[in-house]
Scaffold this motif. Structure first.
Motif, PDB file in Angstrom:
ATOM      1  N   LYS A 140       0.839  -1.197   0.000  1.00  0.00           N
ATOM      2  CA  LYS A 140       0.000   0.000   0.000  1.00  0.00           C
ATOM      3  C   LYS A 140       0.872   1.244   0.000  1.00  0.00           C
ATOM      4  O   LYS A 140       1.878   1.306   0.714  1.00  0.00           O
ATOM      5  CB  LYS A 140      -0.911   0.040   1.233  1.00  0.00           C
ATOM      6  CG  LYS A 140      -2.129  -0.845   1.159  1.00  0.00           C
ATOM      7  CD  LYS A 140      -3.039  -0.606   2.364  1.00  0.00           C
ATOM      8  CE  LYS A 140      -4.295  -1.454   2.286  1.00  0.00           C
ATOM      9  NZ  LYS A 140      -5.190  -1.197   3.451  1.00  0.00           N
ATOM     10  N   SER A 141       0.456   2.229  -0.771  1.00  0.00           N
ATOM     11  CA  SER A 141       1.108   3.539  -0.694  1.00  0.00           C
ATOM     12  C   SER A 141       0.712   4.214   0.606  1.00  0.00           C
ATOM     13  O   SER A 141      -0.209   3.772   1.311  1.00  0.00           O
ATOM     14  CB  SER A 141       0.685   4.414  -1.870  1.00  0.00           C
ATOM     15  OG  SER A 141      -0.686   4.751  -1.751  1.00  0.00           O
ATOM     16  N   ASP A 142       1.403   5.295   0.948  1.00  0.00           N
ATOM     17  CA  ASP A 142       1.006   6.084   2.123  1.00  0.00           C
ATOM     18  C   ASP A 142      -0.457   6.495   2.017  1.00  0.00           C
ATOM     19  O   ASP A 142      -1.229   6.355   2.966  1.00  0.00           O
ATOM     20  CB  ASP A 142       1.870   7.336   2.250  1.00  0.00           C
ATOM     21  CG  ASP A 142       3.234   7.039   2.845  1.00  0.00           C
ATOM     22  OD1 ASP A 142       3.511   5.862   3.124  1.00  0.00           O
ATOM     23  OD2 ASP A 142       4.015   7.988   3.029  1.00  0.00           O
ATOM     24  N   ARG A 145      -2.821   3.572   2.477  1.00  0.00           N
ATOM     25  CA  ARG A 145      -2.952   3.221   3.896  1.00  0.00           C
ATOM     26  C   ARG A 145      -3.844   4.208   4.626  1.00  0.00           C
ATOM     27  O   ARG A 145      -4.726   3.822   5.401  1.00  0.00           O
ATOM     28  CB  ARG A 145      -1.568   3.198   4.556  1.00  0.00           C
ATOM     29  CG  ARG A 145      -1.617   3.070   6.077  1.00  0.00           C
ATOM     30  CD  ARG A 145      -0.236   3.057   6.680  1.00  0.00           C
ATOM     31  NE  ARG A 145       0.546   4.246   6.389  1.00  0.00           N
ATOM     32  CZ  ARG A 145       0.433   5.396   7.048  1.00  0.00           C
ATOM     33  NH1 ARG A 145      -0.465   5.532   8.014  1.00  0.00           N
ATOM     34  NH2 ARG A 145       1.199   6.428   6.737  1.00  0.00           N
ATOM     35  N   SER A 166      -7.475   3.793   4.029  1.00  0.00           N
ATOM     36  CA  SER A 166      -8.055   2.579   4.613  1.00  0.00           C
ATOM     37  C   SER A 166      -8.194   2.671   6.127  1.00  0.00           C
ATOM     38  O   SER A 166      -8.866   1.828   6.733  1.00  0.00           O
ATOM     39  CB  SER A 166      -7.189   1.367   4.259  1.00  0.00           C
ATOM     40  OG  SER A 166      -5.923   1.429   4.916  1.00  0.00           O
ATOM     41  N   GLU A 167      -7.568   3.657   6.729  1.00  0.00           N
ATOM     42  CA  GLU A 167      -7.620   3.825   8.175  1.00  0.00           C
ATOM     43  C   GLU A 167      -8.802   4.714   8.575  1.00  0.00           C
ATOM     44  O   GLU A 167      -9.343   5.443   7.746  1.00  0.00           O
ATOM     45  CB  GLU A 167      -6.316   4.470   8.677  1.00  0.00           C
ATOM     46  CG  GLU A 167      -5.085   3.597   8.506  1.00  0.00           C
ATOM     47  CD  GLU A 167      -3.800   4.330   8.854  1.00  0.00           C
ATOM     48  OE1 GLU A 167      -2.774   3.661   9.040  1.00  0.00           O
ATOM     49  OE2 GLU A 167      -3.816   5.579   8.931  1.00  0.00           O
ATOM     50  N   GLN A 223       5.372   3.295  -1.821  1.00  0.00           N
ATOM     51  CA  GLN A 223       5.297   2.106  -0.994  1.00  0.00           C
ATOM     52  C   GLN A 223       4.340   1.039  -1.521  1.00  0.00           C
ATOM     53  O   GLN A 223       4.271  -0.061  -0.957  1.00  0.00           O
ATOM     54  CB  GLN A 223       4.904   2.498   0.432  1.00  0.00           C
ATOM     55  CG  GLN A 223       5.963   3.320   1.152  1.00  0.00           C
ATOM     56  CD  GLN A 223       7.279   2.574   1.294  1.00  0.00           C
ATOM     57  OE1 GLN A 223       7.340   1.540   1.937  1.00  0.00           O
ATOM     58  NE2 GLN A 223       8.338   3.086   0.669  1.00  0.00           N
ATOM     59  N   ASP A 224       3.609   1.327  -2.586  1.00  0.00           N
ATOM     60  CA  ASP A 224       2.734   0.305  -3.168  1.00  0.00           C
ATOM     61  C   ASP A 224       3.384  -0.422  -4.329  1.00  0.00           C
ATOM     62  O   ASP A 224       2.745  -1.214  -5.022  1.00  0.00           O
ATOM     63  CB  ASP A 224       1.406   0.919  -3.615  1.00  0.00           C
ATOM     64  CG  ASP A 224       1.572   1.942  -4.735  1.00  0.00           C
ATOM     65  OD1 ASP A 224       2.727   2.268  -5.091  1.00  0.00           O
ATOM     66  OD2 ASP A 224       0.543   2.430  -5.248  1.00  0.00           O
ATOM     67  N   GLU A 238       3.082  11.041   7.358  1.00  0.00           N
ATOM     68  CA  GLU A 238       1.659  11.134   7.681  1.00  0.00           C
ATOM     69  C   GLU A 238       1.008  12.311   6.945  1.00  0.00           C
ATOM     70  O   GLU A 238       0.147  13.008   7.473  1.00  0.00           O
ATOM     71  CB  GLU A 238       1.446  11.242   9.184  1.00  0.00           C
ATOM     72  CG  GLU A 238       1.966  10.042   9.952  1.00  0.00           C
ATOM     73  CD  GLU A 238       1.401   8.729   9.436  1.00  0.00           C
ATOM     74  OE1 GLU A 238       0.166   8.580   9.447  1.00  0.00           O
ATOM     75  OE2 GLU A 238       2.179   7.855   9.003  1.00  0.00           O
TER      76      GLU A 238
END
Length: 853
Positions: free
Chosen positions: A108-110, A113, A116-117, A610-611, A681
């Motif tokens: 997952k990319s930043d 992610r 999804s949170e 990151q994905d 973040e």
């Protein structure tokens, strides 16, 4: 020699391959319809240092560049926007096979992610982000004199306190009695001293007022401190604050650009009259109640004010060379000894008072301070600031972490906006530094929103007074980026107020500024500029770093200033021919900037997300191959606490300046590039409020991404107890109101956001938690570009009810009312409900909206 293989998703148009820092030994052509092409590169450098070989793939839908060294079969260079993957030549997989293998890893990319949170919250951000402690500035507003208060700062002592007078950026000095002067730091001590477990808490009065309360917990004895600024001869009140003469105040600010004539006119006598020789000294009242909170007798301890270890203390007066700078009392009487201890029975207290003057005063004046009525001065200070707040728009949101910060932040802006109280230009300083045409804009615009249009006008008048004969506006050092943002902010003032008389008065200056910017643009309509991707773009420096390039941040501001002048001139019927000429030029300018960004994107080496995908890391100017921090062309870029320093004022600002559309590919590229490592973040590095990802997320309706940025930026950059901002994460430049003003504008945009299509969006990216049962949101008297706005939202278990009233006209009002559990209403009255955005839309300037669940 290195061989590679490019695979594509489908039959695309023809293209080509180019090589930088190496040679292409194979055909440069990519045939139309080809789904795989091999290339051979010689004379390559694939090491870790600068000028590593670059390969450019020139093929639609998205031309891109990659480092040859990055090609790897296990982790291919996969560029979804280009529908292309790059492999070692021996890897014979198809594009679809490569994509399937990457996706099978479940990465997952930043952004993926974050989406999804659950929505980010202040409490969650505080769990993980750095917790800052920032010195608190106390003053009167309009006045160049301040006190900076904190625990002792020349070491980690862990106890209070220290009072340091400032003439804005400059530390006040004190006469040592032998012809020498030194900076003034008044230090005192309560409690036993340094130990292994210091425990101090701080809070502004009512969470917002510039009155600081500190509880220094020393186990058996609590020392309850109160600090505020007042005037020597009586409490604060209406008409008591004169302010400071603007040029004298500006001379004390870091970066001020006074002319030679202005500096010559600032005689020592004139400066003295505006600083240490004022009709009344500024006084910092320090009130400490030592309370025995134990069940047994306990001693309280004190050390009276001292200065760098030079002790001249007698009968409650601290002085140097016979000139007092502070007086001290114990239980209402002059403190007889500089150090001491007093026994307190359980539940009993002793009261210490210290009055620190701004510089030294005569013995006669010092003795009068013993009789200062602490209670009256505290009440006067409290009422003075509450009265000022009462004249502002009213905002109430059901989260104290944001609600208090809005009001405290507005007061922080007022504290460092300086000039004469009654009339004349005001200096919207950005904290420790003086006014900056770029950084002061959000300060002025928040003043406009909160109903302080007259103050905003006076701030704009200051910048216009700094205009040079050629139209260039420059207030801070040698920054070349101020003219455009000042013109934009001036045009916004007309839109907020409709004050045509003022616009007519300043129109010659706005026209001159626009002509200067057009001339700077014309200088760059050259073949040389086109070759480096900067055709028609202005080149100058935008920040502390000496980078004179076609910076995208700079040109976004230039474009916005020109566009705003053309629009308000046309709307107000001023200089119609000139307005039409500028409007036509602006249209071409926007295309030139857009082309330049596309040029920079195509030349920017892609870097991994990151994905498993790769994305172009665009440079802050087109002259460099990609983000300078990947060192494609070499250089030294570490500055301001980050190796990505040049990206602080980078191309993301182009969404605020209306150059990039919120959903276009280049905007996707810019946002994706600001994930790790360019952010954490979704909060940018070092000086995060320069990034305008916030504006892009709002335009795109990306609630979770906006809130992730919103909470993590202020939780990590601001003192969570006193609400004061640093400029950078690494504790640099306290009371930085440029950062605070952008935080305030983020709050303003959450509450009311003007869309490009003429609609007004309310609560577009507000947290769901604000709509929980029992919560209330209220806005009264908030100024928007469509008029003054009032609205109220109340939530119960089964209903969300809202009333809206706009004193003006917008094309449509869009009120987002997200249910905290994500439910959709069973019935809606008052407008048309869009379940995708959880928004009720209506035409007109009033509505009563009810959602039943």
């Amino acid at each position: 020699m290195k061989k590679i293989r490019l695979v594509f998703a489908e039959q695309l148009s023809a293209g080509s391959i180019e090589v930088v820092y190496g040679k292409l030994a194979s055909s440069p052509e990519i045939p139309a319809g080809a789904t795989a092409v091999e290339a051979t590169v010689t004379d390559e450098y694939v090491g870790s240092f600068s000028c590593s070989t670059l390969v450019r793939v020139r093929r639609e839908p998205y031309p891109f560049t990659f480092f040859l060294r990055d090609v790897n079969g296990e982790n291919p260079v996969w560029v979804p926007k280009a529908q292309c993957a790059v492999l070692p030549a021996e890897d014979k997989r198809s594009y679809n096979e490569v994509v399937a293998a990457i996706r099978a890893k479940g990465l997952k990319s930043d952004f993926g992610r974050m989406e999804s949170e659950p929505e980010e919250s202040y409490e969650n951000a505080c769990q993980y982000d750095r917790d800052q402690e920032v010195p608190v500035w106390l003053g009167l507003g309009r006045d160049v004199r301040f006190f900076r208060v904190s625990k002792l700062t020349d070491g980690e002592w862990g106890y209070w306190g220290e009072v340091q007078p400032f003439l804005h950026s400059k530390m006040a000095t004190i006469d040592l009695g032998d012809g020498r002067r030194d900076v003034m730091r008044v230090k005192f001590c309560f409690g036993p001293g340094a130990h292994c477990r210091p425990k101090n808490t701080r809070r502004l009065e009512e969470g917002v007022l510039p009155i600081l309360h500190v509880v220094q917990d020393e186990e058996a004895v609590q020392y309850r401190h109160t600090y505020f600024a007042t005037l020597e001869n009586g409490p604060l009140g209406p008409g008591r604050v004169r302010g400071s003469e603007p040029i004298a105040a500006w001379s004390q600010m870091s970066g001020s650009n006074l002319t030679g004539a202005e500096r010559a006119a600032l005689t020592p006598e004139r400066l003295e009259a505006e600083s240490y020789g004022r009709e009344e000294s500024l006084v910092c009242c320090v009130h400490v109640e030592a309370v025995n909170v134990s069940d047994a007798p306990a001693y309280a301890f004190w050390r009276a004010p001292r200065f760098w270890g030079i002790d001249d203390f007698a009968e409650g007066i601290s002085s140097i060379g016979g000139l007092p700078y502070a007086v001290s009392l114990l239980n209402g009487e002059p403190l007889r000894e500089a150090e001491g201890a007093i026994l307190l029975q359980p539940g009993k207290s002793a009261v210490f008072d210290i009055r620190v003057t701004f510089g030294q005063v005569s013995l006669e004046r010092a003795k009068k301070l013993f009789d200062l009525d602490y209670a009256a001065h505290l009440a006067g200070c409290r009422e003075y600031w509450k009265a000022w707040l009462a004249s502002a728009a009213k905002i109430s949101v059901p989260e104290s972490a944001v609600d208090e910060r809005i009001r405290a932040g507005l007061l922080h802006l007022e504290l460092v906006t300086e000039g004469l109280a009654a009339e004349g230009p005001l200096l919207p300083s950005v904290g420790v530094y003086g006014p900056i045409g770029t950084e002061s804009c959000p300060i002025i615009q928040f003043y406009e929103s909160m109903g302080f249009q007259e103050d905003a006008r006076r701030c704009i008048d200051f910048f216009l007074s700094r205009q040079q004969a050629n139209g260039y506006i420059n207030a801070y050092t040698n920054y070349g980026s101020e003219t455009g943002p000042v013109l934009w902010t001036a045009a916004l003032h007309y839109r907020y107020t409709g004050d045509r008389e003022w616009l007519v008065r300043v129109a010659p200056k706005l026209k001159l500024g626009a002509e200067y910017l057009l001339a700077e643009r014309a200088k760059n309509k050259t073949a040389e500029a086109r070759e480096v991707g900067g055709y028609g773009l202005v080149n100058n420096k935008v920040s502390d770093c000496e980078d004179y390039f076609h910076n995208f941040f700079l040109n976004g501001g230039v474009y916005l200033g020109l566009k705003a002048v053309a629009e308000v001139f046309r709307e107000a019927g001023i200089e119609p021919e000139f307005a039409a000429t500028v409007a036509a030029e602006v249209k071409e300018f926007r295309k030139d900037i857009h082309d330049s960004v596309a040029f920079a994107a195509a030349n920017a080496p892609v870097t991994p997300l990151q994905d498993g995908s790769w994305n172009s890391a665009i440079s802050p100017w087109p002259e460099y191959n990609g983000c300078v921090s990947y060192f494609a062309d070499g250089g030294k870029w570490m500055s301001h606490g980050t190796i990505f320093s040049r990206m602080i004022a980078g191309p993301s600002s182009l969404v605020l300046t209306d150059v990039l559309e919120p959903h276009e590919t280049l905007m996707d590229v810019l946002l994706d590039a600001h994930q790790h490592p360019l952010g954490r973040e979704n909060a940018a590095l070092s000086q995060p409020y320069y990034q305008r990802n916030d504006y892009a997320h709002i335009k795109r309706g990306e609630v979770k991404l906006f809130l992730k940025l919103f909470y993590n930026q202020f939780a990590a950059l601001q003192d969570r107890q006193s609400y004061t901002f640093w400029e950078h994460y690494f504790e640099c430049s306290s009371h930085k109101t440029h950062e605070e003003a952008w935080f305030l504008m983020q709050c303003r945009w959450m509450l009311a956001f003007e869309e490009e299509d003429g609609a007004l969006s309310l609560l577009k990216v507000a947290p769901r938690a604000w709509l929980r049962s029992g919560k209330r949101i209220a806005v009264k008297g908030l100024y928007t570009l469509f008029g003054k706005l009032d609205y109220e939202v109340q939530a119960t278990e089964t209903q969300i009810r809202a009333t809206v009233r706009l004193e003006g006209t917008s094309r449509e009002i869009r009120l987002r009312l997200p249910h905290p559990a994500g439910l959709h209403p069973r019935s809606v009255t008052g407008g048309t409900y869009d379940p995708a955005t959880e928004t009720v839309s209506f035409i007109g300037n009033t509505a009563e909206v009810v959602l039943e669940f």
